[in-house]
Design an enzyme around this catalytic site. Structure first.
Site, PDB file in Angstrom:
ATOM      1  N   ASP A 172      44.340 -26.135  72.522  1.00 53.09           N
ATOM      2  CA  ASP A 172      45.715 -26.539  72.956  1.00 53.09           C
ATOM      3  C   ASP A 172      46.569 -26.261  74.103  1.00 53.09           C
ATOM      4  OD1 ASP A 172      45.463 -27.061  70.402  1.00 53.09           O
ATOM      5  OD2 ASP A 172      46.915 -26.208  69.291  1.00 53.09           O
ATOM      6  N   GLU A 402      41.331 -15.470  63.653  1.00 55.54           N
ATOM      7  CA  GLU A 402      41.416 -16.786  64.263  1.00 55.54           C
ATOM      8  C   GLU A 402      40.550 -16.659  65.994  1.00 55.54           C
ATOM      9  OE1 GLU A 402      45.300 -17.952  64.683  1.00 55.54           O
ATOM     10  OE2 GLU A 402      44.501 -20.074  65.389  1.00 55.54           O
TER      11      GLU A 402
END
Ligand code: 2M8
Length: 433
Positions: A172, A402
């Site tokens: 992103d 993550e």
């Protein structure tokens, strides 16, 4: 699903995947990401195939069940009743009012096309069970329609696929999107909801300024009924990892067509993979010695070395593989030098490098898996094994983070993250200790 037996990694990874399983699909993480994400599900299926080939098939089938009439596979398939937990959620997209949308609420955007490759790997985990359930027979037409969407609606003069939002790249806030995104005007004064900050530290997530632009772009796409005919759309980029994954998925469709006896289609998929491979060369940046993104609005290549530019190592017959390997092993990505953990998401020496902020430096497990796989396929077994073992070790010690601080390996972002668990399991099977 069979219980995880054996090593602590296997047991804990199995537990994470069980916690995040929602009956037909797996959420990336219970708090931060309470819905089904497109490319996450493909990565997750690659791991769960070792625990339950049938559940891995369901993971892919549930995503394929949310396909739009035009063939797109949506970025997110929403879990009912979780509208407040994630932004933008189902009440932002209101997909049900868009003609040809899925029978369930989804986002309108897409994510990188790793699905056909995952479907093939899931089939290979248990071909007898896959044939018995007609898995590939049912999946193939939908996967082929997904690629047809990308060709018809997302392919320009270069022959490469373009994405219309940073979220569609899966990376992103990569520095690759800094200049294209700067040209996007955010909705002045609009509220920017950030439920994500309840689950991850603000310094580890995209900034508010980035979010303002993300939402402005998503709203414009939605307000045009997500129909890809908005010619003045302000963000349109070609990304090397997206293209490389499409090559792999076209090659996987060729294999799937062979398995199904569809020999004509097999040749078509191989031809497309070859054409995409040739087109990918238009993203080669000679001075930087890597593949980069092209901003189709300005026409400019974006001069940043990122992990996205290394992902083409997965493409068979790639023209610049040796240069990419040199970059991977050099001071900017540090493979084997002991100064970086796994593969950093961006050049360690760049001005834009940030140890914590998401896709601007931290090391991720999905890209480590992609690079380990590429090294293995290129015959670099020792480097592949070293990277795979590091990924397994860090997955367990970080509680399946993550992403990781790229120098220290400290956990960043959310924990008990599904693709970290799934891909660590897959690496463990490929490289047993
Ligand atoms: C991240 O992206 C989402 C938007 O799709 C977000 O930040 O809210 C990315 O890391 C993306 O690659 C990933 O698929 C998604 C869910 O894990 O999270």
């Amino acid at each position: 699903m069979t219980a995880g037996v054996g090593s602590p990694l296997e047991r804990e990874a199995t537990r994470v995947l069980a916690e995040n399983w929602r009956g037909l699909y797996t959420v990336p993480a219970g708090g931060l990401y309470p819905h089904q994400w497109s490319w996450d599900s493909a990565f997750i299926a690659i791991g769960t195939r070792h625990l339950s080939p049938r559940r891995a098939q369901q993971e892919i089938e549930s995503l394929l069940g949310a396909q739009w009439a035009d063939g797109r596979l949506p970025q997110i398939v929403f879990t009912a009743g979780r509208d407040d937990d994630y932004s933008p959620g189902p009440s932002f997209w209101r997909s049900e009012r868009i003609p040809g949308s899925a029978p369930v609420p989804t986002a309108g955007l897409i994510q990188p096309p790793n699905h056909a490759w995952a479907a093939l790997l899931v089939h290979e985990a248990d071909p007898a069970e896959s044939r018995r359930r007609g898995f590939l027979e049912r999946a193939y037409p939908r996967l082929a329609a997904w690629h047809a969407y990308l060709r018809a609606r997302r392919t320009g003069a270069s022959g490469l696929v373009h994405v219309l939002h940073p979220w569609e790249s899966g990376m992103d806030n990569s520095p690759l999107w800094d200049a294209p995104l700067a040209a996007v005007v955010e909705n002045a004064g609009a509220d920017v909801p950030r439920p994500d900050l309840r689950h991850a530290h603000a310094s580890e997530r995209p900034s508010n300024a980035e979010y303002g632009r993300y939402l402005a772009l998503a709203a414009r796409y939605r307000d045009h009924d997500c129909d890809d005919t908005d010619e003045g759309f302000p963000f349109r980029v070609e990304d090397p990892a997206v293209s490389a994954l499409l090559v792999r998925s076209e090659l996987a469709l060729a294999e799937i067509a062979r398995e199904l006896g569809a020999h004509g289609e097999r040749g078509d998929h191989e031809d497309r993979a070859a054409r995409l491979t040739a087109s990918l060369e238009s993203l080669w940046h000679e001075a930087l010695g890597t593949y980069v993104a092209r901003d189709l609005v300005s026409g400019r290549l974006q001069p940043h070395r990122t992990v996205s530019g290394l992902v083409p190592l997965l493409v068979p017959g790639l023209a610049h593989a040796e240069q990419l390997l040199g970059l991977l092993r050099g001071e900017r990505f540090g493979l084997g030098l002991g100064r970086a953990v796994l593969v950093p998401s961006a050049d360690l020496t760049a001005d834009t490098f940030d140890v914590s902020r998401y896709w601007r430096g931290p090391s991720w497990f999905n890209t480590a898996w992609l690079i380990a796989r590429a090294l293995e396929e290129r015959g670099l077994a020792d480097e592949a094994r070293a990277l795979a073992r590091d990924a397994c070790r860090h997955a367990l010690s970080s509680d399946f983070a993550e992403y990781l601080h790229p120098h220290t390996g400290e956990p960043r972002g959310t924990r008990r993250f599904s693709w970290t668990a799934a891909l660590a399991l897959d690496l463990l099977r490929a490289h047993p200790a």
